[in-house]
Write an enzyme that holds these catalytic residues in place. Sequence first.
Site, PDB file in Angstrom:
ATOM      1  N   HIS A  93       0.798  -1.225   0.000  1.00 25.42           N
ATOM      2  CA  HIS A  93       0.000   0.000   0.000  1.00 25.42           C
ATOM      3  C   HIS A  93       0.833   1.280   0.000  1.00 25.42           C
ATOM      4  O   HIS A  93       0.299   2.376  -0.174  1.00 25.42           O
ATOM      5  CB  HIS A  93      -0.984  -0.006   1.180  1.00 25.42           C
ATOM      6  N   ASP A 119     -10.075  -0.156   3.602  1.00 28.28           N
ATOM      7  CA  ASP A 119      -8.907  -0.842   4.161  1.00 28.28           C
ATOM      8  C   ASP A 119      -9.245  -1.365   5.562  1.00 28.28           C
ATOM      9  O   ASP A 119      -9.986  -0.719   6.296  1.00 28.28           O
ATOM     10  CB  ASP A 119      -7.770   0.210   4.263  1.00 28.28           C
ATOM     11  N   HIS A 121      -6.983  -1.454   7.757  1.00 26.45           N
ATOM     12  CA  HIS A 121      -6.049  -0.700   8.603  1.00 26.45           C
ATOM     13  C   HIS A 121      -6.159   0.800   8.338  1.00 26.45           C
ATOM     14  O   HIS A 121      -6.767   1.220   7.358  1.00 26.45           O
ATOM     15  CB  HIS A 121      -4.613  -1.174   8.333  1.00 26.45           C
ATOM     16  N   ASP A 123      -3.284   2.829   8.126  1.00 27.16           N
ATOM     17  CA  ASP A 123      -2.122   3.225   7.324  1.00 27.16           C
ATOM     18  C   ASP A 123      -1.746   4.689   7.562  1.00 27.16           C
ATOM     19  O   ASP A 123      -1.365   5.415   6.638  1.00 27.16           O
ATOM     20  CB  ASP A 123      -2.386   2.997   5.826  1.00 27.16           C
ATOM     21  N   HIS A 136       4.215   0.703   4.382  1.00 22.22           N
ATOM     22  CA  HIS A 136       2.815   0.510   3.946  1.00 22.22           C
ATOM     23  C   HIS A 136       1.821   0.801   5.081  1.00 22.22           C
ATOM     24  O   HIS A 136       0.625   0.833   4.838  1.00 22.22           O
ATOM     25  CB  HIS A 136       2.583  -0.875   3.305  1.00 22.22           C
ATOM     26  N   ASP A 223      -7.610  -1.423  -0.476  1.00 19.87           N
ATOM     27  CA  ASP A 223      -6.722  -2.457   0.060  1.00 19.87           C
ATOM     28  C   ASP A 223      -7.559  -3.724   0.189  1.00 19.87           C
ATOM     29  O   ASP A 223      -8.579  -3.740   0.886  1.00 19.87           O
ATOM     30  CB  ASP A 223      -6.191  -1.997   1.433  1.00 19.87           C
ATOM     31  N   ASP A 225      -7.320  -6.183   1.832  1.00 17.60           N
ATOM     32  CA  ASP A 225      -7.508  -6.759   3.163  1.00 17.60           C
ATOM     33  C   ASP A 225      -8.753  -6.241   3.860  1.00 17.60           C
ATOM     34  O   ASP A 225      -9.090  -6.684   4.957  1.00 17.60           O
ATOM     35  CB  ASP A 225      -6.243  -6.609   4.027  1.00 17.60           C
ATOM     36  N   GLU A 268      -2.129  -4.603  -2.261  1.00 15.05           N
ATOM     37  CA  GLU A 268      -1.876  -5.642  -1.255  1.00 15.05           C
ATOM     38  C   GLU A 268      -2.344  -7.019  -1.694  1.00 15.05           C
ATOM     39  O   GLU A 268      -2.597  -7.889  -0.852  1.00 15.05           O
ATOM     40  CB  GLU A 268      -2.488  -5.258   0.111  1.00 15.05           C
TER      41      GLU A 268
HETATM   42 MN   LIG Z   1      -3.537  -0.630   3.566  1.00 11.76          MN
END
Ligand SMILES: [Mn+2]
Length: 292
Positions: A93, A119, A121, A123, A136, A223, A225, A268
């Site tokens: 990322h 995402d 997360h 980040d 990232h 992302d 994830d 990712e």
């Molecule tokens: Mn990310």
Amino acid sequence: MKNRNFAVIGAACGYGAQKHGCQDAPEVLQSFGFLEYLNELGITYYWDNIIHLHEDQYRTPLSSVSIFSKQLALKVRDAKLRGDFPIVLGGDHSCAIGTWSGVKASMPKNDRLGLLWIDAHMDSHTYASTPSNAIHGMPLACLLGHGDDNLIHIGDDLPKLHPEDICLIGTRSYEEGEAKLLEQLGVRVFHMGEINHRGLDAVWAEALSIVQRKTVGFGISLDLDVLDPSEEPGVGSPEPGGMSKKMLEEMLGTLKINSKLLALEIVEYNPYLDMQFVTASAVCDLVAAIRA
Ligand SMILES: [Mn+2]
């Protein structure tokens, strides 16, 4: 978006991650048939060479991400200036620093850019708060103007994003330092809990209004994830409790008539953790959802 060419830009960037793998994603997606899939959908596209650094350019993760971001930003800017719609295929990322610096560089100085950060997360670390030093985990902070000098001045010295023009969707794993930064800046974070409680469509509508309120248009930094790892195993940093691909596809489908969408990046993808290319197919499906 029917009459716009897609500029598909492979960003073979793994310098920002601790785990090996995401740097090979563009090549694997290409072999998997991503471009043939665009053909089947009737999408016209422009495919450039995958961006990766030469071995002698690699010194440290920081210098590599910095050099890489500059190269990627130029490619994205040029695609925008040609009138194409950039789709950046990461990469970890950290490539977001280059992608959105490039989109911003294609816009008149005073025009503001909105961004949906989808995402698991945040980040949003800086070197002062990161527990891992992995870049990232920092790109959103950098784009807001917080972070190492080598990462926040890509293209020009200005922050690429205003806190009130962005929001995070699907957040469910973060550390205190980054949460504090976003809170201080007043960034709206739609945690997974809120999505489960209110429904993704309600959250999506509010998110779209945030990113369009004071901007000329917005981008999507996706992302993978954010999706639940039980469905999509091929991601760099899996976190349980994510959204389903079907839900996200439906939301992206609402953007088909929205000409304010300026660029998309999908990051990712980790081909070494994927199983039977299920997550590679998801990348294709998510792009198709926007176009449909
Ligand atoms: Mn990310």
